[in-house]
Motif scaffolding. Sequence first.
Motif, mmCIF file in Angstrom:
data_model
loop_
_atom_site.group_PDB
_atom_site.id
_atom_site.type_symbol
_atom_site.label_atom_id
_atom_site.label_comp_id
_atom_site.label_asym_id
_atom_site.label_seq_id
_atom_site.Cartn_x
_atom_site.Cartn_y
_atom_site.Cartn_z
ATOM 1 N N ASP A 232 27.920 -56.220 14.931
ATOM 2 C CA ASP A 232 26.752 -55.552 15.481
ATOM 3 C C ASP A 232 27.208 -54.186 15.990
ATOM 4 O O ASP A 232 27.799 -54.071 17.070
ATOM 5 C CB ASP A 232 26.199 -56.426 16.622
ATOM 6 C CG ASP A 232 24.975 -55.822 17.285
ATOM 7 O OD1 ASP A 232 24.788 -54.585 17.185
ATOM 8 O OD2 ASP A 232 24.220 -56.584 17.908
ATOM 9 N N ARG B 24 25.989 -52.912 19.452
ATOM 10 C CA ARG B 24 26.609 -53.607 20.580
ATOM 11 C C ARG B 24 28.059 -53.147 20.764
ATOM 12 O O ARG B 24 28.534 -52.949 21.884
ATOM 13 C CB ARG B 24 26.545 -55.117 20.324
ATOM 14 C CG ARG B 24 26.747 -55.946 21.555
ATOM 15 C CD ARG B 24 26.245 -57.347 21.320
ATOM 16 N NE ARG B 24 26.721 -58.229 22.383
ATOM 17 C CZ ARG B 24 26.617 -59.548 22.344
ATOM 18 N NH1 ARG B 24 26.052 -60.132 21.305
ATOM 19 N NH2 ARG B 24 27.059 -60.278 23.336
ATOM 20 N N GLU B 25 28.744 -52.981 19.637
ATOM 21 C CA GLU B 25 30.138 -52.520 19.681
ATOM 22 C C GLU B 25 30.197 -51.126 20.333
ATOM 23 O O GLU B 25 31.053 -50.861 21.177
ATOM 24 C CB GLU B 25 30.693 -52.482 18.251
ATOM 25 C CG GLU B 25 32.147 -52.074 18.108
ATOM 26 C CD GLU B 25 33.150 -53.098 18.662
ATOM 27 O OE1 GLU B 25 32.859 -54.304 18.635
ATOM 28 O OE2 GLU B 25 34.215 -52.664 19.139
ATOM 29 N N ALA C 281 28.017 -49.799 22.391
ATOM 30 C CA ALA C 281 27.676 -49.903 23.815
ATOM 31 C C ALA C 281 28.889 -50.388 24.611
ATOM 32 O O ALA C 281 29.177 -49.886 25.697
ATOM 33 C CB ALA C 281 26.512 -50.872 23.998
ATOM 34 N N TRP C 282 29.627 -51.317 24.023
ATOM 35 C CA TRP C 282 30.812 -51.849 24.706
ATOM 36 C C TRP C 282 31.891 -50.768 24.836
ATOM 37 O O TRP C 282 32.525 -50.605 25.868
ATOM 38 C CB TRP C 282 31.338 -53.061 23.932
ATOM 39 C CG TRP C 282 32.488 -53.785 24.572
ATOM 40 C CD1 TRP C 282 33.673 -54.088 23.989
ATOM 41 C CD2 TRP C 282 32.559 -54.312 25.909
ATOM 42 N NE1 TRP C 282 34.473 -54.778 24.864
ATOM 43 C CE2 TRP C 282 33.810 -54.925 26.062
ATOM 44 C CE3 TRP C 282 31.689 -54.317 26.994
ATOM 45 C CZ2 TRP C 282 34.222 -55.543 27.238
ATOM 46 C CZ3 TRP C 282 32.097 -54.932 28.182
ATOM 47 C CH2 TRP C 282 33.337 -55.533 28.290
ATOM 48 N N GLY D 47 34.805 -62.330 24.204
ATOM 49 C CA GLY D 47 33.377 -62.561 23.939
ATOM 50 C C GLY D 47 32.934 -63.970 24.279
ATOM 51 O O GLY D 47 31.736 -64.274 24.233
ATOM 52 N N ALA E 188 27.357 -56.758 28.235
ATOM 53 C CA ALA E 188 27.547 -55.824 27.112
ATOM 54 C C ALA E 188 28.656 -56.274 26.159
ATOM 55 O O ALA E 188 28.757 -55.763 25.042
ATOM 56 C CB ALA E 188 27.870 -54.433 27.649
ATOM 57 N N PRO F 254 30.791 -57.721 23.270
ATOM 58 C CA PRO F 254 30.418 -58.227 21.944
ATOM 59 C C PRO F 254 30.640 -59.732 21.824
ATOM 60 O O PRO F 254 31.406 -60.316 22.592
ATOM 61 C CB PRO F 254 31.353 -57.479 20.993
ATOM 62 C CG PRO F 254 31.796 -56.277 21.744
ATOM 63 C CD PRO F 254 31.825 -56.678 23.187
#
Length: 350
Positions: A78, A81-82, A84-85, A272, A292, A294
Amino acid sequence: MNALTSLLGTEHPLIQAPMAGVQGAALAVAVSNAGALGSLPCAMLTPEAMERELTTIQAGTQHPFNVNFFCHTPPEPDEAREAAWRFWLATYYEEAGIDIATVPSGPGRVPFNRAAADVLERFRPKVVSFHFGLPDIDLLERVKSWGSVVLSSATTVEEARWLEAFGVDAIIAQGVEAGGHRGMFLVDDLTTQIGTFALLPQIVAAVGLPVIAAGGIADAAGVAAAMALGASGVQVGTAYLCCPEATTSAVHRAALHSEAAHHTALTHVFTGRPARGIVNRVMRELGAMNPAAPAFPLATAAMAPLRAHWEAKGSGDFSPLWSGQNPSGCRELPAAEITRSLIEGFSARA
Ligand SMILES: Cc1cc2nc3c(=O)[nH]c(=O)nc-3n(C[C@H](O)[C@H](O)[C@H](O)COP(=O)(O)O)c2cc1C
């Protein structure tokens, strides 16, 4: 002898917990030769590495051993998401002087699959254990077809019943005290996770299989207490982390011997999935359960360069310092000695 030793083929109903990332064949061999069940964790091994480790175990012991796998369903990558992390981690990359663009993404742990089964079939270990449920039915049937005894972890009564229905031979009741990843697979609500001495008797009452207690057991008294609550055996991880046969890093060993080891938490910032480790800087600053992060195991990649950077400087601030809530059994002693002292708990019960 009890139902579990008959199943495992060991002298004592003690299993050295498989611990990916901190041990290989040497620990498994030492424990199996001491009359308990040594384990090889394969979650972070390529098929070639697995073959090498299994060859070493076979050369090192005539006794039964356990080979362990994760069996999660790999998530779809994703990108949003990656990204954002990585935004959360950006200031840490800056501090370490690492260019965020050079950090690859991707999984850090592979579930049990056909390639692993092909290697395993050549060795046909006495015991195979799984974490995060069970593999697909065809893979599970393959493992059973060559006669391996199958174990898996349950963290709730419901998971124990599910594992029994899908044909495991014994169930590991993993209390919330346990170090490393929670084996939870039917739920992701952490409020369902309970302590070993609350979980164990409830699972014993709910299933007709031998139950192995795991989590917080660090000495003979803990072993005796688990047996008194109806366990057929115990699985111990943290107490083996400082053995010379383990490959636990210097920063991890230092943390286990420090005051910091008295404060552990469940965190998913390293992989995760929730796992118990000693609270360190990155857990404190990001929050141990940061929404946040992943999905498992994709969180592993972004943290890896930070871990490497800080470990090279002697710091475990960005390392997964996996530990159970009871690190008091962690001693720099040969695994055979740790095994012998735990085994005393079985006779204490008589
Ligand atoms: C460093 C570490 C790594 C672990 N890795 C695995 C693993 O690869 N597979 C697995 O089934 N369990 C793993 N576990 C969990 C153990 O199987 C077991 O549930 C736990 O160690 C028991 O609690 P204790 O650490 O308090 O003895 C790990 C535990 C630790 C401490």
